[in-house]
Design a protein around this motif. Structure first.
Motif, short mmCIF file in Angstrom:
data_model
loop_
_atom_site.label_atom_id
_atom_site.label_comp_id
_atom_site.label_asym_id
_atom_site.label_seq_id
_atom_site.Cartn_x
_atom_site.Cartn_y
_atom_site.Cartn_z
N TRP A 70 -0.56 -1.45 2.24
CA TRP A 70 -1.49 -0.33 1.58
C TRP A 70 -2.71 -0.22 0.75
O TRP A 70 -3.53 1.54 1.41
N SER A 71 -3.76 -1.62 0.98
CA SER A 71 -4.86 -1.38 0.67
C SER A 71 -5.58 -0.53 2.48
O SER A 71 -6.44 -0.36 1.96
N GLN A 72 -5.45 -1.33 3.45
CA GLN A 72 -5.64 -0.72 4.27
C GLN A 72 -5.75 0.57 4.86
O GLN A 72 -6.10 1.26 4.86
N TYR A 73 -4.24 1.34 4.18
CA TYR A 73 -4.37 3.06 3.75
C TYR A 73 -5.16 3.54 2.65
O TYR A 73 -6.16 4.98 3.33
N ALA A 74 -5.77 2.97 1.98
CA ALA A 74 -6.05 3.50 1.32
C ALA A 74 -7.65 3.69 1.41
O ALA A 74 -8.33 4.22 0.90
N ALA A 75 -8.24 2.92 2.69
CA ALA A 75 -9.16 3.53 2.64
C ALA A 75 -9.79 4.53 3.84
O ALA A 75 -10.33 4.84 3.96
N ASP A 76 -8.48 4.97 4.46
CA ASP A 76 -8.33 5.81 5.37
C ASP A 76 -8.11 7.82 4.50
O ASP A 76 -7.88 8.11 4.81
N ARG A 77 -8.10 7.30 3.30
CA ARG A 77 -7.48 8.42 2.20
C ARG A 77 -8.25 8.58 1.39
O ARG A 77 -9.09 7.70 0.61
N ARG A 78 -8.26 10.12 0.93
CA ARG A 78 -9.20 10.81 -0.68
C ARG A 78 -8.59 10.78 -1.53
O ARG A 78 -7.74 10.26 -1.72
N TYR A 128 -3.17 4.21 -3.75
CA TYR A 128 -3.00 3.64 -2.27
C TYR A 128 -3.47 1.78 -2.83
O TYR A 128 -3.09 1.41 -2.39
N ARG A 129 -4.59 1.95 -2.91
CA ARG A 129 -5.20 0.76 -3.42
C ARG A 129 -4.83 -0.08 -5.13
O ARG A 129 -4.54 -1.03 -4.69
N ARG A 130 -4.51 0.72 -5.67
CA ARG A 130 -3.57 0.52 -6.92
C ARG A 130 -1.99 -0.40 -6.47
O ARG A 130 -1.95 -1.34 -6.80
N GLU A 131 -0.77 0.51 -5.12
CA GLU A 131 -0.03 -0.06 -4.80
C GLU A 131 -0.14 -1.97 -4.92
O GLU A 131 -0.12 -2.35 -4.60
N GLY A 132 -1.81 -1.37 -3.55
CA GLY A 132 -2.08 -2.80 -3.29
C GLY A 132 -1.99 -4.14 -4.42
O GLY A 132 -1.47 -4.98 -3.91
N VAL A 133 -2.90 -3.45 -5.20
CA VAL A 133 -2.96 -4.57 -6.05
C VAL A 133 -2.16 -5.17 -6.25
O VAL A 133 -1.30 -6.13 -7.36
N ARG A 134 -0.70 -4.16 -7.16
CA ARG A 134 -0.06 -4.59 -8.10
C ARG A 134 1.09 -4.93 -7.71
O ARG A 134 1.83 -6.39 -7.58
N LEU A 135 1.61 -5.12 -6.28
CA LEU A 135 2.44 -5.20 -5.15
C LEU A 135 1.99 -6.80 -4.33
O LEU A 135 3.14 -7.27 -4.43
#
Length: 429
Positions: free
Chosen positions: A146-154, A161-168
């Motif tokens: 999810w953190s990787q997805y965040a880098a490619d999204r606006r 997605y960044r939040r999901e990476g941290v919480r997950l």
């Protein structure tokens, strides 16, 4: 005749049959392995209408099943409750009071003391009185994905997605702390988690993917599905999965034109179920999108090359192992090559970037003898080191109640002689 196999709870986020996409290939093979040594109670979800007719098939491996239909669009909305609760959205997505009640009941009624959860979110069902042994097969570190997805999204998706990476990751650490063993598909994924949760390192191990080399065999390639024409490059996989969508979109729009300038007759076939609109729009000059096919093996067997241009990839890709098992030369990007025990240039061809990927495709197309030799070496590599049985027998020792594996010599061999290096063994505290 009395069945002396101990009872076991097995939880999967998606029905493990049919094994027609990456996670289901792994979860199905785990189910078959567990059923050899345990009486299995399976709790799962089914998120595609075509899969519902297969629920009854699971009875040949399970004592009892609780498979709950879910509608992904509705679940995505419901998962937003995680924003109010401060938790990862993946948890309410796979949260079901009905499944929780079933787990509580069967554990109590059948004296189940051991459980395996496939994928991190299913570990939320393991906090049940009576369970003495818990194994979580995380497969990949989803929080990192999810953190990787965040880098490619606006924004706002980048924030979400960044939040999901941290919480997950918070949940993954909590789940691993309550489990006796946490498994990942590659050492790279396991080490990533060990760095995030160093206090749990002694209970983190690797259980690699395998491939059914009898099923995925060049002997079962059938007739060619391709019409006459130039050489065929094929990509296979579930085409509603974002990393696959990104891979074929990048390849078709940026790399294929470069390849076709040098060799105009090249065709690119995208083979897999549920092609998203972003995939369907790629169909056109030199590109074919098949959608669901009855059997992927002929498409692999009769392609000149299999390509895996994944830019977002975690763990060992089943699509790569299946192509190698069918003795096809595979050209792949660096991301899916992490953890793959194959020699670059002999058993596969690994490209560091798009320019190198184009060059390697053209080089193999220009040298059919080298391509054939790479395919043969690829199958030999699979036969040597990627047996499902060899990797999954680890579960027997993790579930049998031993609390310590002091030395590797204490553990019976995980595979036959000559089958390649044994999977890493989890050391229990």
């Amino acid at each position: 005749m009395q069945d002396n196999r101990p009872p076991l709870l097995y939880l999967t986020h998606r029905i493990p049959y049919p094994p027609n996409k990456g996670d289901k290939v792994r979860s199905f093979n785990i189910l078959r392995q567990l059923a050899r040594t345990h009486r299995v109670w399976l709790g799962s979800f089914v998120d595609h209408p075509d899969d519902r007719r297969h629920i009854a098939t699971l009875r040949q491996w399970c004592e009892q099943t609780c498979v709950i239909p879910i509608e992904p669009a509705i679940r995505r909305v419901a998962s937003l409750r995680g924003l109010l609760r401060g938790e990862a959205l993946s948890l309410p997505y796979y949260r079901s009071p009905r499944l929780a009640r079933w787990v509580d009941r069967v554990v109590a009624e059948h004296g189940i003391h051991a459980a395996v959860a496939f994928s991190g979110p299913m570990a939320q069902y393991l906090d049940v009185p009576g369970l003495a042994r818990r194994v979580v097969d995380f497969c990949d570190l989803d929080s990192a994905k999810w953190s990787q997805y965040a880098a490619d999204r606006r924004w706002p998706l980048s924030w979400l997605y960044r939040r999901e990476g941290v919480r997950l990751l918070d949940f993954e650490r909590q789940a691993a702390a309550r489990a006796d063993a946490s498994l990942f598909v590659t050492e790279a994924e396991a080490e990533l988690f060990r760095r995030a949760a160093p206090e749990l390192g002694s209970r983190v191990g690797v259980m690699q993917n395998g491939v059914d080399a009898d099923f995925f065999s060049p002997a079962h390639g059938g007739d060619s599905p391709y019409p006459p024409g130039g050489p065929v490059l094929v990509f296979s996989g579930a085409m509603d999965y974002w990393p696959n969508i990104d891979a074929v979109s990048w390849f078709a729009s940026e790399l294929l034109p470069v390849i076709r300038r040098a060799l105009p007759s090249v065709r690119f076939w995208i083979v897999g179920m549920n092609p998203s609109p972003a995939v369907q729009v790629l169909a056109g000059e030199g590109v074919v999108v098949t959608g669901t096919v009855p059997d992927v093996r002929p498409y692999i067997a009769h392609a000149d090359l299999v390509v895996a241009p994944l830019r977002i990839a975690r763990g060992i890709q089943n699509k790569v192992l299946e192509a190698m098992a069918m003795a096809r030369p595979v050209v792949l990007s660096a991301a899916p090559a992490v953890g793959l025990g194959a020699e670059d240039g002999r058993e596969c061809s690994i490209a560091a970037d798009g320019e190198a990927l184009c060059a390697r495709v053209l080089a193999l197309l220009a040298d059919p003898a080298q391509a054939a030799a790479m395919g043969a070496a690829a199958r030999a590599c699979v036969l040597r080191g990627y047996s499902w049985a060899a990797h999954l027998r680890m579960l027997d020792w993790l579930l049998d109640g031993r609390t310590s594996l002091a030395t590797a010599a204490d553990v019976p061999p995980l595979h036959a002689a000559g089958a390649g290096p044994a999977p890493a063994i989890v050391r229990m505290p």
